[in-house]
Enzyme design. Structure first.
Site, PDB file in Angstrom:
ATOM      1  N   CYS A 152       0.934  -0.878  -0.591  1.00 38.54           N
ATOM      2  CA  CYS A 152      -0.029   0.025   0.114  1.00 38.54           C
ATOM      3  C   CYS A 152       0.852   0.985   0.407  1.00 38.54           C
ATOM      4  O   CYS A 152       1.059   2.098   0.978  1.00 38.54           O
ATOM      5  CB  CYS A 152      -1.273  -0.233   1.121  1.00 38.54           C
ATOM      6  SG  CYS A 152      -1.804  -1.733   1.715  1.00 38.54           S
ATOM      7  N   SER A 153       1.305   1.264  -1.217  1.00 43.76           N
ATOM      8  CA  SER A 153       3.066   2.076  -1.148  1.00 43.76           C
ATOM      9  C   SER A 153       2.575   3.905  -1.213  1.00 43.76           C
ATOM     10  O   SER A 153       2.906   4.684  -0.610  1.00 43.76           O
ATOM     11  CB  SER A 153       3.617   1.878  -2.165  1.00 43.76           C
ATOM     12  OG  SER A 153       3.036   2.751  -3.491  1.00 43.76           O
ATOM     13  N   ALA A 154       1.237   4.125  -1.668  1.00 41.75           N
ATOM     14  CA  ALA A 154       1.048   5.236  -1.439  1.00 41.75           C
ATOM     15  C   ALA A 154       0.941   6.990  -0.581  1.00 41.75           C
ATOM     16  O   ALA A 154       0.344   5.434   0.591  1.00 41.75           O
ATOM     17  CB  ALA A 154      -0.198   5.913  -3.033  1.00 41.75           C
ATOM     18  N   PRO A 155       1.120   7.520  -0.078  1.00 46.01           N
ATOM     19  CA  PRO A 155       2.387   8.386  -0.807  1.00 46.01           C
ATOM     20  C   PRO A 155       3.519   8.481  -1.572  1.00 46.01           C
ATOM     21  O   PRO A 155       4.045   8.991  -2.012  1.00 46.01           O
ATOM     22  CB  PRO A 155       1.664   9.879  -0.303  1.00 46.01           C
ATOM     23  CG  PRO A 155       1.496   9.360   0.721  1.00 46.01           C
ATOM     24  CD  PRO A 155       1.033   8.399   1.343  1.00 46.01           C
ATOM     25  N   GLY A 156       3.975   7.321  -0.912  1.00 49.18           N
ATOM     26  CA  GLY A 156       5.081   7.263  -1.274  1.00 49.18           C
ATOM     27  C   GLY A 156       6.339   6.858   0.203  1.00 49.18           C
ATOM     28  O   GLY A 156       7.741   6.979  -0.079  1.00 49.18           O
ATOM     29  N   GLY A 157       6.082   7.947   1.026  1.00 53.92           N
ATOM     30  CA  GLY A 157       7.048   8.204   2.383  1.00 53.92           C
ATOM     31  C   GLY A 157       7.753   6.827   2.907  1.00 53.92           C
ATOM     32  O   GLY A 157       8.992   6.502   2.889  1.00 53.92           O
ATOM     33  N   ASP A 167      -0.203   0.424  -5.238  1.00 50.33           N
ATOM     34  CA  ASP A 167      -0.865   1.169  -5.001  1.00 50.33           C
ATOM     35  C   ASP A 167      -2.621   0.476  -6.220  1.00 50.33           C
ATOM     36  O   ASP A 167      -2.213   0.986  -7.313  1.00 50.33           O
ATOM     37  CB  ASP A 167      -1.225   2.184  -4.609  1.00 50.33           C
ATOM     38  CG  ASP A 167      -1.572   3.355  -3.930  1.00 50.33           C
ATOM     39  OD1 ASP A 167      -2.228   2.300  -3.123  1.00 50.33           O
ATOM     40  OD2 ASP A 167      -3.144   3.510  -4.298  1.00 50.33           O
ATOM     41  N   ASP A 196      -4.952  -3.631  -7.077  1.00 48.83           N
ATOM     42  CA  ASP A 196      -5.534  -4.282  -5.867  1.00 48.83           C
ATOM     43  C   ASP A 196      -4.678  -5.036  -5.485  1.00 48.83           C
ATOM     44  O   ASP A 196      -4.599  -6.160  -5.459  1.00 48.83           O
ATOM     45  CB  ASP A 196      -6.957  -5.014  -6.258  1.00 48.83           C
ATOM     46  CG  ASP A 196      -7.732  -4.914  -4.925  1.00 48.83           C
ATOM     47  OD1 ASP A 196      -6.942  -5.495  -3.809  1.00 48.83           O
ATOM     48  OD2 ASP A 196      -8.805  -5.313  -5.211  1.00 48.83           O
ATOM     49  N   CYS A 251      -1.781   3.405  11.508  1.00 43.26           N
ATOM     50  CA  CYS A 251      -1.460   4.999  11.814  1.00 43.26           C
ATOM     51  C   CYS A 251      -2.787   5.398  12.912  1.00 43.26           C
ATOM     52  O   CYS A 251      -3.143   6.332  12.958  1.00 43.26           O
ATOM     53  CB  CYS A 251      -1.849   6.226  10.767  1.00 43.26           C
ATOM     54  SG  CYS A 251      -2.668   6.387   9.516  1.00 43.26           S
TER      55      CYS A 251
END
Length: 459
Positions: A278-283, A302, A329, A397
């Site tokens: 689930c990489s976005a937004p990429g931090g 993503d 997905d 988070c």
């Protein structure tokens, strides 16, 4: 005239009414209230406009975040002086009064008269003199009584007291009081209402924290070192951070310490294959790449192409070249077998209320249960993608157990081939529980609330 009246009834006023940071703040708050749109997306649209200068853009951000941060406390005070007629007003009046009262209570550099006059003039244009007179009378009455504003009774209903005074939904407050007790919940709520601190991560492909600190010194940027992560600097409430040359040149990224700790728990090594589901937004993707020194392969996944483009842009800015991008997905695709898989799962976001105050008003209890199902599905997918002896890090988070350790327990019940590895092997003990997983809280660690666990595939 009839058509204009109908427009006003619907709350669809012409755009020319919403001028300046205060007017645009009302427009944004109306949209959040009516449509459950996310504040950051609505704000981003306005901040890209050329109509506002940098000072006004900062003011707009402060007003919208501030009103949503303190919404029920503002409403409680206005309702008292409106004699219980505030909720009957249309969104423009409600939000114009909230914006004005937020300035009166929390922005000490703005004269009270300016806050009132701007609200009154806005309402006069949009709703006429009678409505403007009401706004004027109520706000001036509040100013006359600033030393004796109403407060809910702490002893009669402590949940309601916390909910109003710290502006969180009652159902969330009750959950947290049941879990943490009254006094710790009060500390957590207070921390959630602090303005968020900006934290930057030095890009180790181009610099380090010492060198970045010197570059900040040269530009007069104040900072303190992170207590938990060597390559992280806390720069307070600095505005315009994205506009400075060092950012565009890829010397640093914006990333909270809690997110950085997740990547440290993953412990990616040069030459490995790592999947970020689930990489976005990429931090986290970019931090993984930096720790891998651009060696090996990262597969950034993503569901949405436009969100994956954010990851691509960050990789290009930072000089990362070992990342493949897949718009799929995560629960349905097969990306081969990896040494390590990061599942940074979608969640309720209750650990990042400081940064996203609107999220506390938009979530419901049912969301937590629905998200837990998705989270478990993502872990199931990850279990098929990691090699024997490999690692899954599952993170969120949020601070809700149903999305965190309970999801992990459900997964482990079905997968005896996985076990928890003690996070103390990778992280400071202050952020690790007796169960061996990471938990952070804004009131305890001065960072976002979050959860992460390291799972080893033993066979």
């Amino acid at each position: 005239m009839l058509n204009q009246t109908k427009e006003h009834i619907k709350g669809m006023e012409p755009q020319e009414f919403y001028k300046g940071p205060r007017g645009i703040a009302v427009k944004i708050l109306n949209r959040v209230e009516r449509t459950d749109s996310y504040l950051d997306k609505l704000l981003d649209i306005e901040l890209k406009s050329d109509e506002l200068n940098e000072l006004d853009k900062r003011f707009l951000t402060e007003l919208t975040h501030g009103v949503l941060r303190w919404k029920t406390r503002l409403d409680f005070i206005i309702e008292y002086f409106c004699k219980n007629k505030f909720a009957m007003q249309d969104p423009n009046i409600r939000n114009a009064m909230r914006v004005a009262l937020y300035q009166i209570l929390f922005l000490t550099k703005i004269p009270h008269a300016a806050a009132v006059n701007e609200a009154v003039e806005f309402i006069k244009k949009i709703r006429g003199q009678k409505a403007a007179n009401l706004v004027n009378a109520v706000l001036r009455n509040i100013i006359r009584n600033l030393n004796k504003l109403p407060t809910p009774d702490n002893e009669t209903d402590p949940i309601q007291y916390l909910s109003i005074m710290y502006a969180h939904p009652t159902w969330i407050v009750k959950r947290w009081v049941d879990r943490y007790g009254f006094y710790e919940t009060e500390q957590l709520l207070a921390a959630n209402n602090e303005r968020p601190t900006i934290v930057v991560r030095a890009n180790s492909l181009k610099t380090n924290a010492d060198e970045l600190a010197k570059l900040f010194d040269e530009r007069g940027i104040k900072y303190v070192r992170s207590k938990y992560l060597e390559n992280f600097l806390k720069v307070g409430h600095l505005s315009g951070i994205y506009n400075i040359d060092l950012f565009s040149q890829g010397y640093f990224s914006i990333q909270d310490e809690s997110a950085g700790l997740v990547v440290k728990l993953l412990d990616p090594k040069p030459g490995e294959t790592v999947i970020d589901l689930c990489s976005a937004p990429g931090g986290k993707t970019t931090y993984i790449g930096e720790l891998m020194k651009n060696e090996g392969k990262i597969i950034a996944v993503d569901k949405y192409e436009h969100r994956l483009n954010l990851v691509k842009q960050s990789c290009e800015r930072l000089g990362l070249t070992n990342v493949d991008f897949i718009a799929e997905d995560a629960t349905a695709a097969n990306f081969g077998v990896a040494d390590k898989v990061l599942v940074d799962a979608p969640c309720s976001g209750f650990g990042v209320i400081q940064k996203k105050p609107d999220i506390k008003w938009q979530r419901e209890l049912s969301d937590i249960k629905n998200l837990a199902k998705t989270q478990l599905e993502l872990l199931e997918t990850a279990s098929k993608l990691v090699r024997n002896g490999g690692v899954i890090v599952y993170s969120t988070c949020t601070i809700e157990p149903e999305e965190n350790i309970e999801v992990v327990k459900s997964f482990l019940d079905k997968h005896p081939e996985f076990e928890i590895e003690d996070a103390r092997n990778y992280l400071p003990s202050e952020v690790v529980t007796n169960g061996g997983y990471m938990e952070t809280f804004p009131h305890k660690h001065d960072m976002d609330g979050g959860f992460a666990v390291r799972l080893i595939k033993t066979k």
